[in-house]
Design an enzyme around this catalytic site. Sequence first.
Site, PDB file in Angstrom:
ATOM      1  N   TYR A   1      50.555  30.641  30.254  1.00  0.00           N
ATOM      2  CA  TYR A   1      49.646  30.433  29.168  1.00  0.00           C
ATOM      3  C   TYR A   1      49.547  31.453  27.992  1.00  0.00           C
ATOM      4  O   TYR A   1      49.383  31.285  26.705  1.00  0.00           O
ATOM      5  CB  TYR A   1      47.924  30.785  29.603  1.00  0.00           C
ATOM      6  CG  TYR A   1      46.755  30.094  28.693  1.00  0.00           C
ATOM      7  CD1 TYR A   1      46.791  28.812  28.287  1.00  0.00           C
ATOM      8  CD2 TYR A   1      46.001  30.858  28.316  1.00  0.00           C
ATOM      9  CE1 TYR A   1      45.916  28.285  27.640  1.00  0.00           C
ATOM     10  CE2 TYR A   1      44.811  30.311  27.589  1.00  0.00           C
ATOM     11  CZ  TYR A   1      45.070  29.226  27.170  1.00  0.00           C
ATOM     12  OH  TYR A   1      43.861  28.805  26.427  1.00  0.00           O
TER      13      TYR A   1
ATOM     14  N   LYS B   1      42.939  33.913  23.609  1.00  0.00           N
ATOM     15  CA  LYS B   1      41.203  33.486  23.836  1.00  0.00           C
ATOM     16  C   LYS B   1      40.503  34.674  24.086  1.00  0.00           C
ATOM     17  O   LYS B   1      39.399  34.840  24.071  1.00  0.00           O
ATOM     18  CB  LYS B   1      41.619  32.601  25.151  1.00  0.00           C
ATOM     19  CG  LYS B   1      42.000  31.356  25.215  1.00  0.00           C
ATOM     20  CD  LYS B   1      41.136  30.367  24.168  1.00  0.00           C
ATOM     21  CE  LYS B   1      41.300  28.886  24.337  1.00  0.00           C
ATOM     22  NZ  LYS B   1      40.654  28.182  23.228  1.00  0.00           N
TER      23      LYS B   1
HETATM   24  P1  NAD Z   1      43.099  18.643  21.717  1.00  0.00           P
HETATM   25  O1  NAD Z   1      44.309  18.456  21.377  1.00  0.00           O
HETATM   26  O2  NAD Z   1      42.317  17.345  21.680  1.00  0.00           O
HETATM   27  O3  NAD Z   1      42.344  19.377  20.404  1.00  0.00           O
HETATM   28  C1  NAD Z   1      42.867  20.522  19.704  1.00  0.00           C
HETATM   29  C2  NAD Z   1      42.419  20.482  18.580  1.00  0.00           C
HETATM   30  O4  NAD Z   1      43.000  21.382  17.711  1.00  0.00           O
HETATM   31  C3  NAD Z   1      43.175  19.282  17.750  1.00  0.00           C
HETATM   32  O5  NAD Z   1      42.092  18.325  17.481  1.00  0.00           O
HETATM   33  C4  NAD Z   1      43.888  19.761  16.894  1.00  0.00           C
HETATM   34  O6  NAD Z   1      44.128  18.881  15.576  1.00  0.00           O
HETATM   35  C5  NAD Z   1      43.261  21.240  16.499  1.00  0.00           C
HETATM   36  N1  NAD Z   1      44.144  21.986  15.717  1.00  0.00           N
HETATM   37  C6  NAD Z   1      45.227  22.761  16.008  1.00  0.00           C
HETATM   38  N2  NAD Z   1      45.745  23.332  14.770  1.00  0.00           N
HETATM   39  C7  NAD Z   1      44.801  23.367  13.998  1.00  0.00           C
HETATM   40  C8  NAD Z   1      44.746  23.921  12.865  1.00  0.00           C
HETATM   41  N3  NAD Z   1      45.688  24.715  12.296  1.00  0.00           N
HETATM   42  N4  NAD Z   1      43.627  23.597  11.962  1.00  0.00           N
HETATM   43  C9  NAD Z   1      42.867  22.840  12.247  1.00  0.00           C
HETATM   44  N5  NAD Z   1      42.679  22.247  13.700  1.00  0.00           N
HETATM   45  C10 NAD Z   1      43.721  22.429  14.620  1.00  0.00           C
HETATM   46  O7  NAD Z   1      42.770  19.410  23.076  1.00  0.00           O
HETATM   47  P2  NAD Z   1      41.515  19.889  23.792  1.00  0.00           P
HETATM   48  O8  NAD Z   1      42.156  20.384  25.073  1.00  0.00           O
HETATM   49  O9  NAD Z   1      40.388  19.073  23.490  1.00  0.00           O
HETATM   50  O10 NAD Z   1      41.413  21.281  23.225  1.00  0.00           O
HETATM   51  C11 NAD Z   1      40.187  21.726  22.559  1.00  0.00           C
HETATM   52  C12 NAD Z   1      39.837  23.192  22.678  1.00  0.00           C
HETATM   53  O11 NAD Z   1      39.368  23.291  24.103  1.00  0.00           O
HETATM   54  C13 NAD Z   1      40.856  24.373  22.702  1.00  0.00           C
HETATM   55  O12 NAD Z   1      40.131  25.589  22.099  1.00  0.00           O
HETATM   56  C14 NAD Z   1      41.498  24.571  23.896  1.00  0.00           C
HETATM   57  O13 NAD Z   1      41.976  25.625  24.066  1.00  0.00           O
HETATM   58  C15 NAD Z   1      40.344  24.657  24.956  1.00  0.00           C
HETATM   59  N6  NAD Z   1      40.312  24.264  26.388  1.00  0.00           N
HETATM   60  C16 NAD Z   1      41.104  23.181  26.561  1.00  0.00           C
HETATM   61  C17 NAD Z   1      41.325  23.198  27.900  1.00  0.00           C
HETATM   62  C18 NAD Z   1      42.083  21.983  28.657  1.00  0.00           C
HETATM   63  O14 NAD Z   1      42.641  22.150  29.489  1.00  0.00           O
HETATM   64  N7  NAD Z   1      42.435  20.930  27.959  1.00  0.00           N
HETATM   65  C19 NAD Z   1      40.803  24.098  28.837  1.00  0.00           C
HETATM   66  C20 NAD Z   1      39.868  24.970  28.259  1.00  0.00           C
HETATM   67  C21 NAD Z   1      39.848  25.120  27.072  1.00  0.00           C
HETATM   68  O1  0WE Z   2      43.982  26.043  25.738  1.00  0.00           O
HETATM   69  C1  0WE Z   2      44.541  25.401  26.181  1.00  0.00           C
HETATM   70  C2  0WE Z   2      46.090  24.674  25.682  1.00  0.00           C
HETATM   71  C3  0WE Z   2      46.047  24.859  24.085  1.00  0.00           C
HETATM   72  C4  0WE Z   2      47.217  24.497  23.522  1.00  0.00           C
HETATM   73  C5  0WE Z   2      48.376  23.479  23.963  1.00  0.00           C
HETATM   74  C6  0WE Z   2      49.320  23.338  23.149  1.00  0.00           C
HETATM   75  C7  0WE Z   2      50.385  22.214  23.652  1.00  0.00           C
HETATM   76  C8  0WE Z   2      51.063  21.725  22.299  1.00  0.00           C
HETATM   77  C9  0WE Z   2      47.633  25.332  22.446  1.00  0.00           C
HETATM   78  N1  0WE Z   2      49.009  25.124  21.675  1.00  0.00           N
HETATM   79  C10 0WE Z   2      49.581  23.789  21.896  1.00  0.00           C
HETATM   80  N2  0WE Z   2      50.955  23.763  21.295  1.00  0.00           N
HETATM   81  C11 0WE Z   2      51.720  22.809  21.455  1.00  0.00           C
HETATM   82  O2  0WE Z   2      52.564  22.676  20.940  1.00  0.00           O
HETATM   83  N3  0WE Z   2      44.435  25.053  27.376  1.00  0.00           N
HETATM   84  C12 0WE Z   2      43.469  25.511  28.223  1.00  0.00           C
HETATM   85  C13 0WE Z   2      45.377  24.054  28.307  1.00  0.00           C
HETATM   86  C14 0WE Z   2      46.358  24.713  29.004  1.00  0.00           C
HETATM   87  O3  0WE Z   2      47.675  24.961  28.416  1.00  0.00           O
HETATM   88  C15 0WE Z   2      48.286  25.708  29.627  1.00  0.00           C
HETATM   89  C16 0WE Z   2      47.694  26.101  30.612  1.00  0.00           C
HETATM   90  C17 0WE Z   2      46.176  25.276  30.343  1.00  0.00           C
HETATM   91  C18 0WE Z   2      45.117  25.205  31.448  1.00  0.00           C
HETATM   92  C19 0WE Z   2      49.596  26.280  29.176  1.00  0.00           C
HETATM   93  C20 0WE Z   2      50.132  27.014  29.995  1.00  0.00           C
HETATM   94  C21 0WE Z   2      49.520  27.142  31.204  1.00  0.00           C
HETATM   95  C22 0WE Z   2      48.479  26.601  31.566  1.00  0.00           C
END
Ligand code: NAD
Ligand code: 0WE
Length: 259
Positions: free
Chosen positions: A159, A166
């Site tokens: 991560y 975060k």
């Molecule tokens: P997602 O890809 O659907 O959403 C991520 C969003 O970030 C996308 O809509 C993308 O367009 C936007 N983004 C990236 N760069 C940007 C920029 N420069 N300007 C504006 N928007 C931008 O994925 P998600 O999993 O729904 O992620 C949403 C949030 O949830 C993130 O903060 C992620 O860290 C958090 N999160 C995700 C998980 C998981 O496992 N999916 C777990 C915990 C937290």
């Molecule tokens: O916040 C996240 C992921 C956010 C994210 C995902 C990507 C994939 C594509 C941010 N930047 C990028 N850039 C890209 O090019 N999570 C909480 C999901 C997540 O991501 C991981 C995790 C978990 C959980 C990455 C490594 C290890 C665990």
Amino acid sequence: MTGSYEGKRGLVLGVANRRSIAWAIAKRLSSGGAELAFTYQGERIEKNVRDLAESVSSPLVTECDVRSDEDIERVFREVAETFDGGLDLLVHSVAYAAAEDLEGRFTDTPRDRFWLALDISAYSLVSCARAAEPLMEARGGGAILTMTYLGGERTVPHYNVMGVAKATLDASVRYLAWDLGQKSIRVNAISAGPVRTLAARSIAGFPTMEAIVEERSPLRRHIEADDVGAAAAYLLSDDARNVTGTILYVDSGYHSMGM
Ligand code: NAD
Ligand code: 0WE
């Protein structure tokens, strides 16, 4: 639940497609009667977001790259015009780190990509909260919600720089809550367990992470985006009127384990 956001207006950042956590939240708010504006980043996902927004009769869909101060200023101007100068709800569901920084060693993160991750994933909450403040003040208060992950408090292998982002985001929630509390604006985060969204699917070993949660979390199951939507519905509702500066875990209890 229906009716609890009647007359409320919200702005949602971070919908990419129907699997996005931001979309799960938007669906809940909309079915409760909220009127929602949406932003998207880049032409590639514009059509997706416009189609989804249309399905909830959104009055505004506009581009926003959170790295750009001009974009943020314009978006909140458009929101003010659309919503008569007021805003009740802000959903911040945005994160990005370069793919190469989510593998290998954190130690090797270069300066420019370190700041890129913090700019998009943490500072953007500060700039959006500042822009939302006068619009929420005009409504006598409001609620801001962001999405975080356990990797900001504990080491989750790979991560990496996102964990540092975060940690910055979590601290920003608390300092924003202090500043904006004076205006009855609440600021909270949900810490979600792994959910298979666009941002997560591209990460190698994601199915393994779900399997680990299924094996080790107290509830022995992984979570879904709709579980986050339900928790968000609470934090953004008046039921949470005295809840601010907190992180609510939606992770089957995984964070509470020591082994
Ligand atoms: P997602 O890809 O659907 O959403 C991520 C969003 O970030 C996308 O809509 C993308 O367009 C936007 N983004 C990236 N760069 C940007 C920029 N420069 N300007 C504006 N928007 C931008 O994925 P998600 O999993 O729904 O992620 C949403 C949030 O949830 C993130 O903060 C992620 O860290 C958090 N999160 C995700 C998980 C998981 O496992 N999916 C777990 C915990 C937290
Ligand atoms: O916040 C996240 C992921 C956010 C994210 C995902 C990507 C994939 C594509 C941010 N930047 C990028 N850039 C890209 O090019 N999570 C909480 C999901 C997540 O991501 C991981 C995790 C978990 C959980 C990455 C490594 C290890 C665990």
